[in-house]
Design a protein around this motif. Structure first.
Motif, PDB file in Angstrom:
ATOM      1  N   THR A  10       0.841  -1.204   0.000  1.00  0.00           N
ATOM      2  CA  THR A  10       0.000   0.000   0.000  1.00  0.00           C
ATOM      3  C   THR A  10       0.872   1.249   0.000  1.00  0.00           C
ATOM      4  N   VAL A  11       0.325   2.326  -0.589  1.00  0.00           N
ATOM      5  CA  VAL A  11       1.037   3.611  -0.549  1.00  0.00           C
ATOM      6  C   VAL A  11       0.473   4.506   0.561  1.00  0.00           C
ATOM      7  N   SER A  12      -0.515   4.022   1.298  1.00  0.00           N
ATOM      8  CA  SER A  12      -1.088   4.813   2.399  1.00  0.00           C
ATOM      9  C   SER A  12      -0.086   4.922   3.545  1.00  0.00           C
ATOM     10  N   PRO A  13      -0.176   6.022   4.324  1.00  0.00           N
ATOM     11  CA  PRO A  13       0.645   6.088   5.535  1.00  0.00           C
ATOM     12  C   PRO A  13       0.366   4.857   6.396  1.00  0.00           C
ATOM     13  N   ILE A  14       1.402   4.328   7.013  1.00  0.00           N
ATOM     14  CA  ILE A  14       1.280   3.051   7.724  1.00  0.00           C
ATOM     15  C   ILE A  14       0.139   3.067   8.756  1.00  0.00           C
ATOM     16  N   GLU A  15       0.078   4.134   9.558  1.00  0.00           N
ATOM     17  CA  GLU A  15      -0.922   4.164  10.642  1.00  0.00           C
ATOM     18  C   GLU A  15      -2.346   4.373  10.121  1.00  0.00           C
ATOM     19  N   LYS A  16      -2.496   4.783   8.862  1.00  0.00           N
ATOM     20  CA  LYS A  16      -3.851   4.989   8.302  1.00  0.00           C
ATOM     21  C   LYS A  16      -4.265   3.869   7.354  1.00  0.00           C
ATOM     22  N   SER A  17      -3.418   2.881   7.219  1.00  0.00           N
ATOM     23  CA  SER A  17      -3.650   1.856   6.202  1.00  0.00           C
ATOM     24  C   SER A  17      -4.473   0.681   6.731  1.00  0.00           C
ATOM     25  N   TYR A  18      -5.549   0.372   6.038  1.00  0.00           N
ATOM     26  CA  TYR A  18      -6.376  -0.784   6.401  1.00  0.00           C
ATOM     27  C   TYR A  18      -5.664  -2.092   6.040  1.00  0.00           C
ATOM     28  N   SER A  19      -4.966  -2.092   4.921  1.00  0.00           N
ATOM     29  CA  SER A  19      -4.304  -3.361   4.547  1.00  0.00           C
ATOM     30  C   SER A  19      -3.126  -3.664   5.476  1.00  0.00           C
ATOM     31  N   ILE A  20      -2.478  -2.605   5.988  1.00  0.00           N
ATOM     32  CA  ILE A  20      -1.401  -2.845   6.963  1.00  0.00           C
ATOM     33  C   ILE A  20      -2.007  -3.356   8.276  1.00  0.00           C
ATOM     34  N   ALA A  21      -3.122  -2.743   8.703  1.00  0.00           N
ATOM     35  CA  ALA A  21      -3.776  -3.198   9.939  1.00  0.00           C
ATOM     36  C   ALA A  21      -4.219  -4.657   9.796  1.00  0.00           C
ATOM     37  N   LEU A  22      -4.751  -4.989   8.628  1.00  0.00           N
ATOM     38  CA  LEU A  22      -5.183  -6.374   8.369  1.00  0.00           C
ATOM     39  C   LEU A  22      -3.969  -7.321   8.399  1.00  0.00           C
ATOM     40  N   THR A  23      -2.893  -6.900   7.770  1.00  0.00           N
ATOM     41  CA  THR A  23      -1.682  -7.734   7.740  1.00  0.00           C
ATOM     42  C   THR A  23      -1.128  -7.918   9.148  1.00  0.00           C
ATOM     43  N   LYS A  24      -1.056  -6.824   9.900  1.00  0.00           N
ATOM     44  CA  LYS A  24      -0.516  -6.913  11.277  1.00  0.00           C
ATOM     45  C   LYS A  24      -1.358  -7.847  12.134  1.00  0.00           C
ATOM     46  N   SER A  25      -2.669  -7.737  11.985  1.00  0.00           N
ATOM     47  CA  SER A  25      -3.561  -8.578  12.771  1.00  0.00           C
ATOM     48  C   SER A  25      -3.375 -10.060  12.395  1.00  0.00           C
ATOM     49  N   PHE A  26      -3.265 -10.320  11.087  1.00  0.00           N
ATOM     50  CA  PHE A  26      -3.069 -11.702  10.633  1.00  0.00           C
ATOM     51  C   PHE A  26      -1.722 -12.233  11.139  1.00  0.00           C
TER      52      PHE A  26
END
Ligand SMILES: Cc1cc2nc3c(=O)[nH]c(=O)nc-3n(C[C@H](O)[C@H](O)[C@H](O)COP(=O)(O)O)c2cc1C
Length: 199
Positions: A10-26
Motif C-alpha cells: 500500500t502507498v497509504s501512511p502506515i498508521e492509516k492503512s487498512y491493509s497494513i492493519a489487516l496484515t498486522k492482525s493476521f
C-alpha cells in the motif's frame, strides 16, 4: 520451522492503512499459533524494483539480478507468502503489479515447456499463499475490478496453493469509514484468527 514472506504494497501512511492493519492482525495471530516460524517483511515501498514499470526502453534489462532474480530466489527459499494489497483503480496497487511483473518470469516461476497445449506449469508449487486485500467500495460494486481474484489466479498460475483470501471491503463507506484501521479490522478478528491458525 517455515519461512514466511510478508509482502505489503500500500502507498497509504502506515498508521492509516487498512491493509497494513489487516496484515498486522493476521501476522500477530499467525505468530501466536506458529511461534517457531521465521517471518521476513517486504514493504514494496522500500524495494526499488517495485517502482519500476516495464516499458519499451527497459525491457531488455528489466529481469536483472537485483530487481528480479533476487526476489524470485526469495520466493524459492520460503515456504509461505502472505501478500496484502489495497484496490487502487480497480486493481492491485502499482507496487504489487510491478513486483508481479518482475517475478512472473518464464522458466523461473512458470513454464510452458512440458505442458499440454496452452497450459502453463507453475514452478512455485512448494508455496502456500494467503492473500489479504482491502477496497473502499463494498464487494461487487465494480464487477470488472476484482483485485482479490486477480491475485488468487496469479499465484495459482505459478503453482502455489492459495488459501481462501481475506477481503476487507467497504473501507470508504459507513460504518467502517468512521473507524480507525485497527478498530475496523477488529470486527473480523475471529475470521483472521481462524485463517492464521489454519495457514
Ligand atoms: C489511488 C487510489 C485508488 C483507489 N481506487 C479504488 C477503487 O478503484 N475501488 C475502490 O473500491 N477503492 C479504491 N480506493 C480506496 C482504497 O481501496 C481503500 O481506501 C483501501 O482501504 C486502501 O487500503 P490501504 O488503507 O491499505 O491503502 C483507492 C484508493 C486510492 C488511494
Amino acid at each position: 520451522m517455515a519461512k514466511v514472506l510478508v509482502i505489503t504494497g500500500t502507498v497509504s501512511p502506515i498508521e492509516k492503512s487498512y491493509s497494513i492493519a489487516l496484515t498486522k492482525s493476521f501476522v500477530k495471530a499467525y505468530i501466536a499459533s506458529h511461534p517457531d516460524d521465521e517471518l521476513i517483511e517486504l514493504d514494496l515501498n522500500t524495494a526499488p524494483m517495485a517502482s519500476k514499470t516495464l516499458t519499451r526502453t527497459n525491457q531488455t534489462e528489466y529481469w536483472n539480478e537485483q530487481d528480479a532474480m533476487e526476489y524470485i530466489n526469495q520466493l524459492k527459499e520460503v515456504q509461505k507468502v502472505i501478500i496484502s494489497s489495497p484496490m487502487n483503480n480497480f486493481n492491485v496497487s502499482g507496487l504489487i503489479k510491478n513486483y508481479l511483473d518482475h517475478i512472473l518470469l518464464a522458466n523461473q516461476t512458470f513454464s510452458y515447456k512440458y505442458s499440454k497445449k496452452g497450459d502453463a506449469i507453475g514452478l512455485l508449487d512448494h508455496l502456500k499463499v494467503q492473500i489479504l486485500t482491502t477496497q473502499g467500495a463494498p464487494f461487487g460494486w465494480y464487477p470488472f475490478g476484482d483485485h482479490t481474484a486477480f491475485l488468487k489466479g496469479t499465484w495459482e498460475f505459478v503453482g502455489a496453493k492459495v488459501c481462501e483470501p481475506i477481503l476487507f471491503a467497504g473501507t470508504k463507506v459507513a460504518p467502517i469509514m468512521q473507524m480507525s484501521p485497527d478498530e475496523a479490522v477488529a470486527t473480523i478478528a475471529d475470521k483472521i484468527t481462524k485463517a492464521a491458525k489454519d495457514f
